[in-house]
Design an enzyme around this catalytic site. Structure first.
Site, mmCIF file in Angstrom:
data_model
loop_
_atom_site.group_PDB
_atom_site.id
_atom_site.type_symbol
_atom_site.label_atom_id
_atom_site.label_comp_id
_atom_site.label_asym_id
_atom_site.label_seq_id
_atom_site.Cartn_x
_atom_site.Cartn_y
_atom_site.Cartn_z
ATOM 1 N N GLU A 49 92.367 38.151 162.865
ATOM 2 C CA GLU A 49 91.733 39.617 162.485
ATOM 3 C C GLU A 49 92.183 40.835 163.539
ATOM 4 O O GLU A 49 92.296 40.453 164.689
ATOM 5 C CB GLU A 49 90.219 39.366 162.508
ATOM 6 C CG GLU A 49 89.503 38.535 161.606
ATOM 7 C CD GLU A 49 88.046 38.265 162.024
ATOM 8 O OE1 GLU A 49 87.586 38.942 162.689
ATOM 9 O OE2 GLU A 49 87.523 37.466 161.075
ATOM 10 N N ASP A 60 80.098 47.524 166.783
ATOM 11 C CA ASP A 60 80.913 46.746 167.677
ATOM 12 C C ASP A 60 80.204 47.122 169.017
ATOM 13 O O ASP A 60 79.622 48.249 169.245
ATOM 14 C CB ASP A 60 82.382 47.160 167.824
ATOM 15 C CG ASP A 60 83.008 46.545 166.300
ATOM 16 O OD1 ASP A 60 83.148 45.342 166.414
ATOM 17 O OD2 ASP A 60 83.620 47.436 165.813
#
Length: 268
Positions: A49, A60
């Site tokens: 990824e 995040d």
């Protein structure tokens, strides 16, 4: 079959989970990031990824937020991320590569242009964390029409009524976020993960990858016994942040990838 389907089918025959590694494109700089990217498969990554840097990565945690800042400060753009995939693909036609990020940069780049270029350079899938199924027409369906998988996130708070909607149109694999919160948060209990995998399997035949909070080979091995894929990101990115220089960052990330891969391969 797509590269993702081929890889997961191959690993199923080998009776092991995939190690899915996440790094941010352009972190710590373009050259070092490309070196990491090219080195990950040999270090044991089965699926990669690659994060598309964005100024407001709301899902995040601190580690990946800082990685986004480092990459953007170094001049990383979506165009340069696609170029990085092109350079990676020139030496690797087998490892599945998924771009992960947010819709805003794709929207500004132009959805049609982005999909066409992503397909051309060899992107296999997309994870766009802030685009719910209600907006499938914006990116999911056009991407899939071009042969690019669209991978959905599910969480502990995704209820049984919502799951079919989330999974509809999903392809490649399902990414189960084992901790409700931001990336890099504390790991979920294995009992919780086992229950979640069983619940997801009642709704989908797609491979299930588990992420968020996996930091060691031992933890990766434990998750690999339960799921089809083990996703590790923040732990790798921490190695970049703590390295004394970029050359050390490359070595440290690939070394940890090797340790994680050994854990995953010896799990079953």
């Amino acid at each position: 079959m797509s590269r993702l389907q081929t890889r997961f089918a191959q690993l199923k025959q080998e009776n092991r989970a995939a190690l899915v590694t996440f790094v941010t494109a352009g972190d710590p700089d373009y050259a070092s990031s490309l070196e990491i990217l090219k080195g990950l498969p040999a270090a044991g990554a089965d699926v990669i990824e690659l994060g598309m840097p964005f100024t407001d990565p709301m899902a995040d945690g601190p580690a990946i937020q800082l990685a986004n800042i480092r990459a953007l400060d170094g001049g990383q753009t979506l165009a340069r991320t696609l170029q990085m995939v092109r350079e990676f693909r020139s030496g690797d036609s087998e490892t599945p590569l998924v771009l992960m990020g947010y819709f805003n940069p794709i929207h500004h780049y132009g959805v049609e242009r982005f999909i066409a270029e992503a397909k051309e350079v060899g992107v296999d899938g997309l994870i766009v964390v802030d685009l719910p199924p209600e907006h499938n027409e914006d990116l999911c369906h056009p991407a899939q029409a071009a042969g690019i998988d669209f991978i959905r996130l599910t969480t502990p708070t995704t209820g049984d009524q919502r799951l079919p909607t989330v999974l509809e149109g999903s392809s490649g694999f399902v990414y189960y976020v084992s901790v409700a919160g931001v990336t890099g948060a504390n790991a979920a209990t294995l009992e919780h993960v086992e229950e979640a995998v069983a619940r997801l399997r009642r709704h989908t035949d797609l491979p299930i990858g588990i992420g968020f909070g996996i930091r060691s080979a031992e933890h990766a091995a434990a998750v690999a016994r339960l799921a089809d894929g083990v996703v590790v990101g923040s732990a790798l990115i921490d190695r970049i942040a703590k390295a004394r220089d970029n050359a050390q960052a490359v070595k440290d990330v690939l070394a940890l990838c090797g340790e994680l891969a050994e854990g995953v391969r010896n799990a079953r």
